[in-house]
Motif scaffolding. Sequence first.
Motif, short mmCIF file in Angstrom:
data_model
loop_
_atom_site.label_atom_id
_atom_site.label_comp_id
_atom_site.label_asym_id
_atom_site.label_seq_id
_atom_site.Cartn_x
_atom_site.Cartn_y
_atom_site.Cartn_z
N ILE A 62 0.85 -1.19 0.00
CA ILE A 62 0.00 0.00 0.00
C ILE A 62 0.88 1.23 0.00
O ILE A 62 1.97 1.24 0.62
N ARG A 63 0.47 2.27 -0.69
CA ARG A 63 1.17 3.54 -0.72
C ARG A 63 0.16 4.65 -0.48
O ARG A 63 -0.89 4.69 -1.13
N PHE A 64 0.46 5.53 0.47
CA PHE A 64 -0.40 6.68 0.77
C PHE A 64 0.19 7.92 0.12
O PHE A 64 1.41 8.12 0.12
N THR A 65 -0.68 8.77 -0.41
CA THR A 65 -0.21 10.01 -1.04
C THR A 65 -0.54 11.20 -0.14
O THR A 65 -1.63 11.27 0.44
N TYR A 66 0.42 12.11 -0.03
CA TYR A 66 0.33 13.28 0.83
C TYR A 66 0.45 14.56 0.01
O TYR A 66 1.11 14.56 -1.03
N PRO A 67 -0.12 15.64 0.49
CA PRO A 67 0.03 16.92 -0.22
C PRO A 67 1.44 17.45 -0.04
O PRO A 67 2.13 17.10 0.93
N PRO A 68 1.89 18.33 -0.93
CA PRO A 68 3.23 18.91 -0.79
C PRO A 68 3.31 19.97 0.31
O PRO A 68 4.40 20.33 0.76
N ARG A 69 2.14 20.46 0.75
CA ARG A 69 2.09 21.51 1.78
C ARG A 69 0.72 21.45 2.45
O ARG A 69 -0.18 20.75 1.99
N ASP A 70 0.57 22.18 3.56
CA ASP A 70 -0.74 22.30 4.19
C ASP A 70 -1.72 22.89 3.18
O ASP A 70 -1.41 23.89 2.51
N CYS A 71 -2.92 22.29 3.08
CA CYS A 71 -3.82 22.75 2.03
C CYS A 71 -5.27 22.42 2.35
O CYS A 71 -5.56 21.65 3.28
N ARG A 72 -6.17 23.01 1.57
CA ARG A 72 -7.59 22.66 1.60
C ARG A 72 -7.90 21.96 0.28
O ARG A 72 -7.62 22.47 -0.80
N VAL A 73 -8.50 20.78 0.38
CA VAL A 73 -8.73 19.96 -0.80
C VAL A 73 -9.83 20.54 -1.67
O VAL A 73 -10.90 20.94 -1.16
N GLN A 74 -9.58 20.57 -2.95
CA GLN A 74 -10.62 20.91 -3.93
C GLN A 74 -11.10 19.66 -4.67
O GLN A 74 -12.29 19.44 -4.83
N GLU A 75 -10.16 18.85 -5.12
CA GLU A 75 -10.53 17.65 -5.87
C GLU A 75 -9.41 16.62 -5.79
O GLU A 75 -8.22 16.98 -5.76
N VAL A 76 -9.77 15.34 -5.73
CA VAL A 76 -8.80 14.24 -5.75
C VAL A 76 -9.21 13.27 -6.84
O VAL A 76 -10.39 12.89 -6.95
N SER A 77 -8.27 12.86 -7.66
CA SER A 77 -8.52 11.83 -8.66
C SER A 77 -7.52 10.70 -8.47
O SER A 77 -6.38 10.93 -8.05
N VAL A 78 -7.93 9.48 -8.78
CA VAL A 78 -7.08 8.31 -8.63
C VAL A 78 -7.13 7.50 -9.92
O VAL A 78 -8.10 7.57 -10.69
N PRO A 79 -6.11 6.68 -10.19
CA PRO A 79 -6.09 5.88 -11.41
C PRO A 79 -7.12 4.75 -11.34
O PRO A 79 -7.47 4.28 -10.25
N SER A 80 -7.61 4.32 -12.48
CA SER A 80 -8.51 3.17 -12.54
C SER A 80 -7.71 1.89 -12.36
O SER A 80 -6.51 1.84 -12.70
N VAL A 81 -8.33 0.86 -11.82
CA VAL A 81 -7.59 -0.37 -11.50
C VAL A 81 -7.05 -1.06 -12.75
O VAL A 81 -6.11 -1.86 -12.65
N ASP A 82 -7.63 -0.78 -13.91
CA ASP A 82 -7.14 -1.44 -15.13
C ASP A 82 -6.06 -0.62 -15.83
O ASP A 82 -5.56 -1.00 -16.90
N SER A 83 -5.66 0.50 -15.21
CA SER A 83 -4.65 1.36 -15.85
C SER A 83 -3.23 1.01 -15.42
O SER A 83 -2.26 1.46 -16.05
N VAL A 84 -3.07 0.26 -14.34
CA VAL A 84 -1.75 -0.11 -13.82
C VAL A 84 -1.75 -1.61 -13.53
O VAL A 84 -2.65 -2.12 -12.85
N GLU A 85 -0.74 -2.30 -14.02
CA GLU A 85 -0.65 -3.73 -13.77
C GLU A 85 -0.50 -4.01 -12.28
O GLU A 85 0.34 -3.42 -11.61
N GLY A 86 -1.34 -4.89 -11.77
CA GLY A 86 -1.27 -5.26 -10.36
C GLY A 86 -2.04 -4.37 -9.42
O GLY A 86 -2.12 -4.65 -8.23
N LEU A 87 -2.61 -3.27 -9.93
CA LEU A 87 -3.37 -2.36 -9.07
C LEU A 87 -4.71 -3.00 -8.70
O LEU A 87 -5.51 -3.35 -9.56
N LEU A 88 -4.94 -3.16 -7.38
CA LEU A 88 -6.17 -3.78 -6.89
C LEU A 88 -7.18 -2.76 -6.40
O LEU A 88 -8.39 -2.98 -6.49
N ARG A 89 -6.70 -1.66 -5.84
CA ARG A 89 -7.60 -0.64 -5.32
C ARG A 89 -6.91 0.71 -5.32
O ARG A 89 -5.73 0.81 -4.96
N ALA A 90 -7.63 1.73 -5.72
CA ALA A 90 -7.17 3.11 -5.62
C ALA A 90 -8.34 3.93 -5.12
O ALA A 90 -9.42 3.91 -5.72
#
Length: 417
Positions: free
Chosen positions: A336-364
């Motif tokens: 598992i890998r967690f993604t963090y912002p580069p600085r303190d921030c307020r979120v506007q939008e988050v997008s993640v890759p589809s599971v069929d876009s990366v070999e071996g990706l089970l959940r995003a």
Amino acid sequence: MTAQTDALLVIGSGQQRYREYLLASAAERHPLWLIDAAEPTWQRPHVAGFSVVPLLDRARLVPDRERILATAEEIAASRRIAGVFTYDETMVTTAALIAEKLGLPGLTVDGADRCRNKHRTRSALTLVGLPQPRFALAYTLKEAREAAPAVGFPMVLKPRGMGASIGVVRVDDPAAFDDSFTMAEQAGHGGSPDYEGGVLLEEYMTGPEISIDGVCVDGVYEPMFIAHKQTGFEPYFEETGHVVDAADDLLTDPDLLHVLRSAHEALRVSTGITHTEVLFTERGPVVVEVNARLGGDLIPWLGELATGIRPGRVAAELALGERPDLTRTEHRTAGIRFTYPPRDCRVQEVSVPSVDSVEGLLRAEAIADEGTELRLPPGGYLSRYAYVVCAAPERTACERSLDEAAGGAHLTSVPLD
């Protein structure tokens, strides 16, 4: 054959994202009765019944153990309670108390507290001669200043009873000591009120770190799987990822097994499931802490993906007084890998890759909603906006998939002042 009136008590259910798979697999083994602070929603398909009771009494600054125990006794009056367990760090001593009072299998209150209280852990392991850093416990800045010379710089400060590396910080010299102690002490007030206050000062030791989810049956310890930990945001120890390899050579390493078994014996963990963190130093394997519950951060799910061992079912079987089956039916690597912002921030939008876009990706999955404020240590902890889970036949391929998948998670945000 399980009688319909039998129930396995579960104390607290946690967040659906991180804990539902455990509740579901435990329910497959035995009917569950949930004791929680609110009526179940997502938990309903997995429980045979529930009781709503405050888990923490903040007015008295203690977990509401008397009310939880009274609730357990009420349930026991109408059905046979076959066991009790929890995967909630704040509830491990409460679950142990119920087990003791009702004569059920599991940890004793003393054993749970030896794990929960980091100072008691250090003292017990030092007493049996296991490699340990120099350490001291301080409740005030004055006490900490007096203890610091004996521990020496650099050192690590950590709250006495927190988890997930919250409030843990490395201090390299006296100039940063006062502010770091204050930060660590304040962070200790975000968890169980029983363990509020008190900061552990520890000699700073370096080396790769792992965590081991394992079981104790009648005092005999056995590891299930090992997660290799990734951290970031120095001088803090934010956990940014974990990788579990079913073929990990450390599972049979004699030095590691000796330390793990000796530590569990010293902490008086006779029957139960634990999540132990170990640092490989120049002195050999050194126990960082032992938690009397399954690991967080979806580590047990990684273990299940990699080995086929089902940790939720194992926890249920231990609570029932049974010897769990730890046979591996899968042989791969999961991470598992967690993604963090580069600085303190307020979120506007988050997008993640589809599971069929990366070999071996089970959940995003995106885990920060629009408007969420994310603050990096020391202003905040676990400020993640997404995570990805990948699996592959071996570790190099899994790491490669994790890199690619994490790179496909994107954050749009507004910086905070």
